[in-house]
Design an enzyme around this catalytic site. Sequence first.
Site, short mmCIF file in Angstrom:
data_model
loop_
_atom_site.label_atom_id
_atom_site.label_comp_id
_atom_site.label_asym_id
_atom_site.label_seq_id
_atom_site.Cartn_x
_atom_site.Cartn_y
_atom_site.Cartn_z
N LYS A 16 0.84 -1.21 0.00
CA LYS A 16 0.00 0.00 0.00
C LYS A 16 0.87 1.27 0.00
O LYS A 16 2.05 1.23 0.40
CB LYS A 16 -0.97 -0.02 1.19
CG LYS A 16 -0.40 0.52 2.45
CD LYS A 16 -1.49 0.85 3.45
CE LYS A 16 -0.88 1.76 4.49
NZ LYS A 16 -1.61 2.14 5.62
N LYS A 38 5.67 9.26 -8.61
CA LYS A 38 6.42 10.03 -7.60
C LYS A 38 7.92 10.09 -7.93
O LYS A 38 8.65 10.92 -7.45
CB LYS A 38 6.20 9.36 -6.22
CG LYS A 38 6.00 10.36 -5.12
CD LYS A 38 5.85 9.82 -3.69
CE LYS A 38 5.56 8.41 -3.36
NZ LYS A 38 5.84 8.06 -1.95
N ASP A 98 -1.32 -0.43 -4.61
CA ASP A 98 -1.78 -1.81 -4.39
C ASP A 98 -2.52 -2.37 -5.61
O ASP A 98 -3.57 -2.98 -5.48
CB ASP A 98 -2.63 -1.90 -3.12
CG ASP A 98 -3.73 -0.85 -3.09
OD1 ASP A 98 -3.74 0.00 -4.00
OD2 ASP A 98 -4.57 -0.89 -2.19
P1 ADP Z 1 6.37 3.87 -0.58
O1 ADP Z 1 7.42 3.72 -1.60
O2 ADP Z 1 5.69 2.57 -0.23
O3 ADP Z 1 5.36 4.92 -0.90
P2 ADP Z 1 8.49 4.97 1.06
O4 ADP Z 1 9.57 3.94 0.98
O5 ADP Z 1 8.66 6.19 0.24
O6 ADP Z 1 7.07 4.32 0.79
O7 ADP Z 1 8.34 5.35 2.60
C1 ADP Z 1 7.40 6.31 3.03
C2 ADP Z 1 7.95 7.03 4.24
O8 ADP Z 1 8.04 6.16 5.35
C3 ADP Z 1 9.35 7.59 4.00
O9 ADP Z 1 9.40 8.89 4.48
C4 ADP Z 1 10.25 6.69 4.80
O10 ADP Z 1 11.31 7.41 5.36
C5 ADP Z 1 9.34 6.16 5.90
N1 ADP Z 1 9.70 4.79 6.28
C6 ADP Z 1 9.58 3.68 5.52
N2 ADP Z 1 9.99 2.58 6.20
C7 ADP Z 1 10.37 3.02 7.42
C8 ADP Z 1 10.90 2.38 8.59
N3 ADP Z 1 11.09 1.06 8.62
N4 ADP Z 1 11.20 3.16 9.66
C9 ADP Z 1 10.99 4.49 9.63
N5 ADP Z 1 10.50 5.16 8.58
C10 ADP Z 1 10.19 4.44 7.48
MG MG Z 2 7.63 4.62 -3.47
#
Ligand code: ADP
Ligand code: MG
Length: 272
Positions: A10, A41, A128
Amino acid sequence: MSLTLAVYGKGGIGKSTTSANLSAAFALQGAKVLQIGCDPKHDSTFPLTGTLQNTVIDVLTEVDFHIEDVEIDDVVKHGYAGVDTLESGGPPAGSGCGGYVVGETVKLLNEFGLYNKYDVIVFDVLGDVVCGGFSAPLNYADFGVIIACNDFDSIFAANRLCLAIKQKSVRYKVKLAGIIANRVDYEFGGGTNLLEEFASTVGTEIIGKVPYHDLIRRSRLAGKTLFEMEGPDKALCVDPFTEMADYLLNQPRSEVPSPLGDREIFNVIGGW
Ligand code: ADP
Ligand code: MG
């Protein structure tokens, strides 16, 4: 060695953070790696390069979709530990299709004779799988990998992803390698009970647990992988990625999942 992964989960769950650190871990184990960000993004590869690189769609738009006018260096950059990075970009908002964008990206890589040159390709995919388009990377992948945490929304999304993988597996080779538990909060007991119940019900397993940690949040902002960060808990954050890369490179257990019905899922994880 040849491994193609499609990472799903998600929105905001940590797909890009996980993909980038997994790519780095594969590369540090000697693999030639390409990470393909498939989210409009276009920040998937930011931890690997420290820049927001131009997308394939931006570059193709500039040359009026004349592929012959594209130089490979316009779209493939080089990141940490020698990982090659690419951002496919997204379709124009409100129109177009994510599947088209992924298809054009693979076509371009084939055109340059690059697609088959990598040991590992990681597709970091949007959200998702709300449409057929964003399930397109499953046509190319050996394995889907799902990122989720111990809450209902991410498990609901994980179940829909299992459904997409099951359907794709009828016509394509793709299987589910497992679920990565992200944001495991060790300060609050590190529970993954819901996720584990879900995983065993659909016939898969949790292949790694990544802590909820400020070092991970900061690495993302700094445009760095965890391997380049310093802090007292570095090993706690980095080791799961090294272990998962090792597991995935060595013929992971794989399944065609048995997803739950949308209502059934409330019964399985709603009673906790
Ligand atoms: P997605 O690609 O699924 O949209 P991201 O990898 O960009 O998600 O992560 C979203 C946010 O959550 C980012 O700002 C990231 O720093 C934070 N984040 C992701 N995993 C963790 C974690 N294990 N601990 C702390 N922050 C996290
Ligand atoms: Mg992402």
